[in-house]
Design a protein around this motif. Structure first.
Motif, PDB file in Angstrom:
ATOM      1  N   LYS A  31      35.232  31.180 -10.878  1.00 30.16           N
ATOM      2  CA  LYS A  31      34.968  31.194 -12.327  1.00 30.16           C
ATOM      3  C   LYS A  31      35.256  29.864 -13.012  1.00 30.16           C
ATOM      4  O   LYS A  31      35.488  29.805 -14.223  1.00 30.16           O
ATOM      5  CB  LYS A  31      35.769  32.311 -13.023  1.00 30.16           C
ATOM      6  CG  LYS A  31      35.469  33.703 -12.496  1.00 30.16           C
ATOM      7  CD  LYS A  31      36.221  34.758 -13.297  1.00 30.16           C
ATOM      8  CE  LYS A  31      35.802  36.176 -12.970  1.00 30.16           C
ATOM      9  NZ  LYS A  31      35.817  36.501 -11.540  1.00 30.16           N
ATOM     10  N   ILE A  52      31.383  30.414 -16.650  1.00 31.68           N
ATOM     11  CA  ILE A  52      30.930  31.398 -15.670  1.00 31.68           C
ATOM     12  C   ILE A  52      29.813  32.259 -16.287  1.00 31.68           C
ATOM     13  O   ILE A  52      29.906  32.653 -17.454  1.00 31.68           O
ATOM     14  CB  ILE A  52      32.112  32.276 -15.172  1.00 31.68           C
ATOM     15  CG1 ILE A  52      31.660  33.217 -14.058  1.00 31.68           C
ATOM     16  CG2 ILE A  52      32.768  33.074 -16.292  1.00 31.68           C
ATOM     17  CD1 ILE A  52      31.410  32.523 -12.756  1.00 31.68           C
ATOM     18  N   ASN A  53      28.756  32.457 -15.524  1.00 32.88           N
ATOM     19  CA  ASN A  53      27.591  33.272 -15.911  1.00 32.88           C
ATOM     20  C   ASN A  53      26.718  32.631 -16.984  1.00 32.88           C
ATOM     21  O   ASN A  53      25.738  33.236 -17.391  1.00 32.88           O
ATOM     22  CB  ASN A  53      28.007  34.676 -16.365  1.00 32.88           C
ATOM     23  CG  ASN A  53      28.436  35.553 -15.194  1.00 32.88           C
ATOM     24  OD1 ASN A  53      28.225  35.185 -14.045  1.00 32.88           O
ATOM     25  ND2 ASN A  53      29.036  36.680 -15.486  1.00 32.88           N
TER      26      ASN A  53
HETATM   27  C1  LIG Z   1      29.429  37.522 -14.419  1.00 36.10           C
HETATM   28  O1  LIG Z   1      28.306  38.342 -14.123  1.00 36.10           O
HETATM   29  C2  LIG Z   1      28.562  39.254 -13.088  1.00 36.10           C
HETATM   30  C3  LIG Z   1      27.257  39.926 -12.724  1.00 36.10           C
HETATM   31  O2  LIG Z   1      26.387  40.020 -13.795  1.00 36.10           O
HETATM   32  C4  LIG Z   1      29.624  40.238 -13.554  1.00 36.10           C
HETATM   33  O3  LIG Z   1      29.871  41.191 -12.564  1.00 36.10           O
HETATM   34  C5  LIG Z   1      30.892  39.476 -13.877  1.00 36.10           C
HETATM   35  O4  LIG Z   1      31.859  40.335 -14.408  1.00 36.10           O
HETATM   36  C6  LIG Z   1      30.618  38.365 -14.858  1.00 36.10           C
HETATM   37  N1  LIG Z   1      31.820  37.533 -14.963  1.00 36.10           N
HETATM   38  C7  LIG Z   1      32.354  37.180 -16.115  1.00 36.10           C
HETATM   39  C8  LIG Z   1      33.626  36.412 -16.053  1.00 36.10           C
HETATM   40  O5  LIG Z   1      31.843  37.462 -17.192  1.00 36.10           O
END
Ligand SMILES: *[C@@H]1O[C@H](CO)[C@@H](O)[C@H](O)[C@H]1NC(C)=O
Length: 126
Positions: A31, A52-53
């Motif tokens: 992350k 992250i994401n």
């Molecule tokens: C990022 O995305 C994934 C899959 O969509 C999810 O499982 C995860 O919790 C997310 N992580 C964060 C830190 O938001």
């Protein structure tokens, strides 16, 4: 208007309206913030930080006349090493990137879903 003129017009409109998209998403296992810097021969898209994401989108028109459109990026996280990857290479005739590509960046390299079955495929850094 003759058929030929109409065809030429339609083709040029299609070419002008054509936009490719490349998405780069931070999927680092730890992350960490992902620092990316993408460039092509003509454009420097500047440095960006992705949490992250989060995703970065590159929109461009491939050069249909000469070919050779290439976007390459550097990737870095933590205080670590600088990794490189070509996120779009027109000359590879990569049908997965014909309209849009979605890269998910992991520590071992970028991954994407390929084919109808959406198999996740990962690539090593350059
Ligand atoms: C990022 O995305 C994934 C899959 O969509 C999810 O499982 C995860 O919790 C997310 N992580 C964060 C830190 O938001």
């Amino acid at each position: 208007m003759s058929v030929i003129v109409r065809c030429v017009l339609m083709l040029s409109m299609l070419t002008l309206a054509w936009a490719n998209h490349v998405f780069i998403t931070n999927h680092l296992e730890g992350k960490e913030d992902l620092h990316i810097h993408c460039k092509s021969k003509d454009d420097d898209l500047g440095p960006h930080v992705l949490h992250i994401n989060q995703s970065f989108r590159i929109t461009f028109r491939p050069n249909f006349v000469t070919g050779g459109t290439l976007f390459f990026c550097s990737f870095q996280w933590g205080n670590g090493h600088l990794f490189h990857f070509d996120v779009y290479d027109q000359d590879k005739n990569d049908k997965e990137c014909l309209f849009e590509c979605k890269w998910y960046v992991h520590k071992d390299g970028p991954c994407r879903n390929e084919g109808d079955s959406s198999v996740r495929k990962c690539y090593p850094w350059k």
